[in-house]
Scaffold this motif. Structure first.
Motif, PDB file in Angstrom:
ATOM      1  N   ASP A  29       0.790  -1.651  -0.339  1.00 54.33           N
ATOM      2  CA  ASP A  29      -0.089   0.348   0.123  1.00 54.33           C
ATOM      3  C   ASP A  29       0.741   1.566   0.387  1.00 54.33           C
ATOM      4  OD1 ASP A  29      -1.544   2.007   0.335  1.00 54.33           O
ATOM      5  OD2 ASP A  29      -2.673   0.640   1.840  1.00 54.33           O
ATOM      6  N   MET A  30       0.927   1.505  -0.960  1.00 58.86           N
ATOM      7  CA  MET A  30       2.084   3.513  -1.225  1.00 58.86           C
ATOM      8  C   MET A  30       1.592   4.120  -0.884  1.00 58.86           C
ATOM      9  SD  MET A  30       4.336   1.742  -2.689  1.00 58.86           S
ATOM     10  CE  MET A  30       5.598   3.012  -3.117  1.00 58.86           C
ATOM     11  N   VAL A  31       0.494   4.197  -0.620  1.00 57.76           N
ATOM     12  CA  VAL A  31      -0.050   5.841   0.027  1.00 57.76           C
ATOM     13  C   VAL A  31      -0.442   5.631   1.742  1.00 57.76           C
ATOM     14  CG1 VAL A  31      -1.968   7.528  -0.092  1.00 57.76           C
ATOM     15  CG2 VAL A  31      -1.654   5.526  -2.301  1.00 57.76           C
ATOM     16  N   ALA A  32      -0.582   4.614   2.407  1.00 56.18           N
ATOM     17  CA  ALA A  32      -0.866   4.806   3.693  1.00 56.18           C
ATOM     18  C   ALA A  32       0.895   3.629   4.552  1.00 56.18           C
ATOM     19  CB  ALA A  32      -2.516   3.563   4.486  1.00 56.18           C
ATOM     20  N   TYR A  33       1.251   2.834   3.959  1.00 52.87           N
ATOM     21  CA  TYR A  33       1.624   2.009   4.438  1.00 52.87           C
ATOM     22  C   TYR A  33       3.282   1.142   3.279  1.00 52.87           C
ATOM     23  CZ  TYR A  33      -2.110   1.807   8.156  1.00 52.87           C
ATOM     24  OH  TYR A  33      -2.435   2.191   8.867  1.00 52.87           O
ATOM     25  N   PRO A  34       3.856   2.917   3.077  1.00 49.16           N
ATOM     26  CA  PRO A  34       4.888   2.467   1.824  1.00 49.16           C
ATOM     27  C   PRO A  34       6.117   1.869   2.647  1.00 49.16           C
ATOM     28  CG  PRO A  34       5.123   5.008   2.217  1.00 49.16           C
ATOM     29  CD  PRO A  34       3.899   3.968   3.433  1.00 49.16           C
ATOM     30  N   GLU A  35       6.589   1.811   3.561  1.00 50.22           N
ATOM     31  CA  GLU A  35       8.032   1.139   4.391  1.00 50.22           C
ATOM     32  C   GLU A  35       7.234  -0.634   4.839  1.00 50.22           C
ATOM     33  OE1 GLU A  35      10.646   2.058   4.557  1.00 50.22           O
ATOM     34  OE2 GLU A  35       9.508   3.671   2.596  1.00 50.22           O
ATOM     35  N   GLY A  36       5.838  -0.963   4.390  1.00 54.83           N
ATOM     36  CA  GLY A  36       5.671  -1.672   4.868  1.00 54.83           C
ATOM     37  C   GLY A  36       5.593  -2.733   3.650  1.00 54.83           C
ATOM     38  N   TYR A  37       4.460  -3.904   4.343  1.00 55.38           N
ATOM     39  CA  TYR A  37       4.011  -5.300   3.226  1.00 55.38           C
ATOM     40  C   TYR A  37       3.367  -6.115   3.429  1.00 55.38           C
ATOM     41  CZ  TYR A  37       6.794  -8.318   6.125  1.00 55.38           C
ATOM     42  OH  TYR A  37       7.088  -9.010   6.941  1.00 55.38           O
ATOM     43  N   VAL A  38       2.454  -6.657   2.048  1.00 51.75           N
ATOM     44  CA  VAL A  38       1.299  -7.693   3.082  1.00 51.75           C
ATOM     45  C   VAL A  38       1.936  -8.696   1.429  1.00 51.75           C
ATOM     46  CG1 VAL A  38      -0.802  -7.817   2.515  1.00 51.75           C
ATOM     47  CG2 VAL A  38      -0.320  -6.119   3.326  1.00 51.75           C
ATOM     48  N   TYR A  39       1.761 -10.051   2.445  1.00 50.38           N
ATOM     49  CA  TYR A  39       1.680 -11.497   1.697  1.00 50.38           C
ATOM     50  C   TYR A  39       0.307 -12.317   1.794  1.00 50.38           C
ATOM     51  CZ  TYR A  39       7.036 -11.514   1.634  1.00 50.38           C
ATOM     52  OH  TYR A  39       8.199 -11.037   1.266  1.00 50.38           O
ATOM     53  N   ILE A  40      -0.136 -12.101   0.663  1.00 56.81           N
ATOM     54  CA  ILE A  40      -1.166 -12.895   0.518  1.00 56.81           C
ATOM     55  C   ILE A  40      -0.979 -14.203  -0.217  1.00 56.81           C
ATOM     56  CG2 ILE A  40      -3.900 -13.239  -0.898  1.00 56.81           C
ATOM     57  CD1 ILE A  40      -3.884 -10.177  -1.049  1.00 56.81           C
ATOM     58  N   GLU A  41      -1.480 -15.690   0.498  1.00 57.49           N
ATOM     59  CA  GLU A  41      -1.067 -17.296   0.311  1.00 57.49           C
ATOM     60  C   GLU A  41      -2.765 -17.668   0.302  1.00 57.49           C
ATOM     61  OE1 GLU A  41       3.040 -17.928   0.995  1.00 57.49           O
ATOM     62  OE2 GLU A  41       2.342 -17.559   2.578  1.00 57.49           O
ATOM     63  N   ALA A  42      -2.790 -18.520  -1.043  1.00 55.47           N
ATOM     64  CA  ALA A  42      -3.696 -19.287  -0.705  1.00 55.47           C
ATOM     65  C   ALA A  42      -3.194 -20.796   0.218  1.00 55.47           C
ATOM     66  CB  ALA A  42      -3.995 -19.588  -2.636  1.00 55.47           C
ATOM     67  N   VAL A  43      -4.414 -21.404   0.605  1.00 54.03           N
ATOM     68  CA  VAL A  43      -4.345 -22.133   2.062  1.00 54.03           C
ATOM     69  C   VAL A  43      -4.494 -23.493   0.634  1.00 54.03           C
ATOM     70  CG1 VAL A  43      -5.197 -23.818   3.440  1.00 54.03           C
ATOM     71  CG2 VAL A  43      -5.719 -21.152   3.816  1.00 54.03           C
ATOM     72  N   SER A  44      -4.936 -23.437  -0.254  1.00 55.79           N
ATOM     73  CA  SER A  44      -5.135 -24.856  -0.912  1.00 55.79           C
ATOM     74  C   SER A  44      -5.543 -24.082  -2.244  1.00 55.79           C
ATOM     75  CB  SER A  44      -5.619 -26.373  -0.412  1.00 55.79           C
ATOM     76  OG  SER A  44      -7.190 -26.442  -0.495  1.00 55.79           O
ATOM     77  N   ALA A  45      -5.331 -25.252  -3.500  1.00 59.24           N
ATOM     78  CA  ALA A  45      -5.731 -24.356  -4.474  1.00 59.24           C
ATOM     79  C   ALA A  45      -7.157 -24.790  -4.989  1.00 59.24           C
ATOM     80  CB  ALA A  45      -5.265 -25.377  -5.908  1.00 59.24           C
ATOM     81  N   ALA A  46      -7.788 -25.522  -4.182  1.00 54.88           N
ATOM     82  CA  ALA A  46      -9.530 -25.922  -3.682  1.00 54.88           C
ATOM     83  C   ALA A  46     -10.229 -24.874  -2.867  1.00 54.88           C
ATOM     84  CB  ALA A  46      -9.544 -27.750  -3.983  1.00 54.88           C
ATOM     85  N   ASP A  47      -9.706 -24.334  -2.567  1.00 53.92           N
ATOM     86  CA  ASP A  47     -10.696 -24.115  -0.893  1.00 53.92           C
ATOM     87  C   ASP A  47     -10.225 -22.310  -1.408  1.00 53.92           C
ATOM     88  OD1 ASP A  47     -10.665 -23.229   1.406  1.00 53.92           O
ATOM     89  OD2 ASP A  47      -9.721 -24.271   2.067  1.00 53.92           O
ATOM     90  N   PRO A  48     -11.072 -21.862  -1.246  1.00 55.91           N
ATOM     91  CA  PRO A  48     -11.038 -20.432  -1.696  1.00 55.91           C
ATOM     92  C   PRO A  48     -10.910 -19.116  -0.363  1.00 55.91           C
ATOM     93  CG  PRO A  48     -13.282 -20.980  -1.479  1.00 55.91           C
ATOM     94  CD  PRO A  48     -12.595 -22.185  -0.893  1.00 55.91           C
ATOM     95  N   VAL A  49     -10.592 -20.288   1.124  1.00 59.98           N
ATOM     96  CA  VAL A  49      -9.429 -19.247   1.817  1.00 59.98           C
ATOM     97  C   VAL A  49      -8.173 -18.780   1.428  1.00 59.98           C
ATOM     98  CG1 VAL A  49      -8.619 -19.994   4.242  1.00 59.98           C
ATOM     99  CG2 VAL A  49     -11.438 -20.834   3.327  1.00 59.98           C
TER     100      VAL A  49
END
Length: 122
Positions: A29-49
């Protein structure tokens, strides 16, 4: 200087139902937290979580961990209440694979795919 985070606000990309992997990647988020980061990972290929971990700044002592899911309409829905945010915030991928959130914030995709440091599956 106004930073424009996403180039195509009206043209949202909707992934197929259950495709949590479409959101997998490292974002910023270059506006609110330009020094931060976020990782998003899928739990499994068949799961929407998905699991989401990040920091507002690299110097923060501990990462936060959130859970989310991909809805039937292809939106990412996340509970941000553990870090002081809304219980249900939805976001969509735009054509650049940035996430446009319902509160008009934007997470820019920096890299996609799974990461060496994985989120604990609790």
């Amino acid at each position: 200087y106004l930073f424009r985070c996403c180039s195509s606000f009206p043209m949202a990309y909707t992934p197929p139902v259950g495709e949590a992997a479409m959101f997998t990647g490292r974002y910023r988020d270059m506006v609110a937290y330009p020094e931060g980061y976020v990782y998003i990972e899928a739990v499994s290929a068949a799961d929407p979580v998905v699991t989401i971990r990040g920091k507002k700044a690299k110097s923060d002592p501990q990462e936060w961990l959130l859970k989310g899911s991909v809805t039937a309409s292809g939106e990412l829905q996340v509970d941000f209440s553990p870090i002081g945010g809304p219980v249900k915030l939805t976001g969509k991928l735009d054509t650049n694979h940035s996430i446009i959130w319902a509160d008009n914030t934007c997470w820019n995709l920096e890299s996609s795919g799974q990461f060496e440091h994985t989120v604990p599956r609790t």
